[in-house]
Design a protein around this motif. Structure first.
Motif: not given
Length: 266
Positions: A172-187, A207-211
């Motif tokens: 449900a997030l826009d593209a920018l917040n989606r990328e930010r949340m992906a980075l925060e999730l990885l950390e 691909v960005f998040l996963s093993d």
């Protein structure tokens, strides 16, 4: 301890899982047969067409939906119902509007009868970790969509689950917040060292998040691809510029489209 050369211990395993629904029109197969092992501490994403059964697998892992055949194991034990060692994050944060951020994060701790003094300290740590320090007393309507989702992530971890199930949490997030949340999730994942099973429609996100990325066919779902994502960690936005990243996305896109087309022609 796992011996050298041995397979990593599975935190979550689907063993020949099948699911059928009984309707007025007859028996409707939803999951044809899925066997999948998720190593402890790994991040695995599931891709597939809409309605193929991705969320259904998460519900099985959470003990919310029984399999028609086969079984699901968590830490070696057969799942027979909801468990304390599982956390779940949904597409919508589903925060209680009449409760503050802190009280929303504490909901699972109260439901499970945990020590509330310890849980409150843990909740404050998690709220800070997801970037919401200072918003403990805020209410959901006072937060942006991304902030609400971060609160939902903190809530999923407050009871310290071993496995985190995430059902399209950034859709449900826009593209920018989606990328930010992906980075925060990885950390967050790197710090917690927990196991994550993540459902998404986003090929690049997976691909960005996963093993590993697992691709499901159209319903009734079966696994048609299981790809190891051997990109270096830690990952940042520059990871998406790597030729290997582009190649993996292209491979998954082709496999996903081919599987969907094959199912439609069958």
């Amino acid at each position: 301890m796992t011996a050298a050369g041995a397979a990593p211990e599975a935190a979550l395993a689907f063993e020949g899982v099948r699911l059928t629904y009984r309707t007025e029109a007859g028996v409707l197969p939803a999951i044809a047969e899925v066997s999948l092992s998720v190593a402890r501490g790994s991040f695995v994403s599931i891709l597939g067409p809409s309605g193929c059964g991705k969320s259904t697998l998460l519900k099985m892992a959470a003990g919310l939906l029984p399999a028609s055949a086969g079984r699901v194991r968590l830490a070696g034990q057969v799942v027979t119902g909801p468990r304390r060692d599982v956390g779940m994050v949904f597409q919508q944060p589903t925060l209680l509007p009449w409760r503050s951020v802190l009280d929303n994060v504490l909901v699972p701790a109260r439901a499970q009868g945990l020590d509330m003094r310890r849980a409150r300290d843990r909740a404050r740590e998690l709220i800070a970790l997801v970037g919401l320090a200072g918003f403990e007393g805020a209410y959901p309507h006072e937060l942006s969509g991304g902030m609400q989702q971060r609160a939902g992530l903190a809530r999923a971890f407050v009871h310290e689950p071993e496995v985190l199930l995430m059902d399209e949490p950034f859709a449900a997030l826009d593209a920018l917040n989606r990328e930010r949340m992906a980075l925060e999730l990885l950390e967050f994942w790197a710090r917690s060292q927990r196991t994550v099973l993540f459902v998404t429609h986003g090929i690049q996100e997976a691909v960005f998040l996963s093993d590993r990325v697992v691709v499901l066919s159209n319903r009734p779902a079966r696994i048609v691809e299981d790809i190891a994502i051997e990109l270096p960690r830690p990952r940042g936005l520059d990871t998406m510029l790597l030729p290997a990243f582009t190649a993996l996305c292209d491979r998954l896109r082709r496999r996903l489209f081919a599987a969907a087309g094959a199912e439609e022609r069958a």
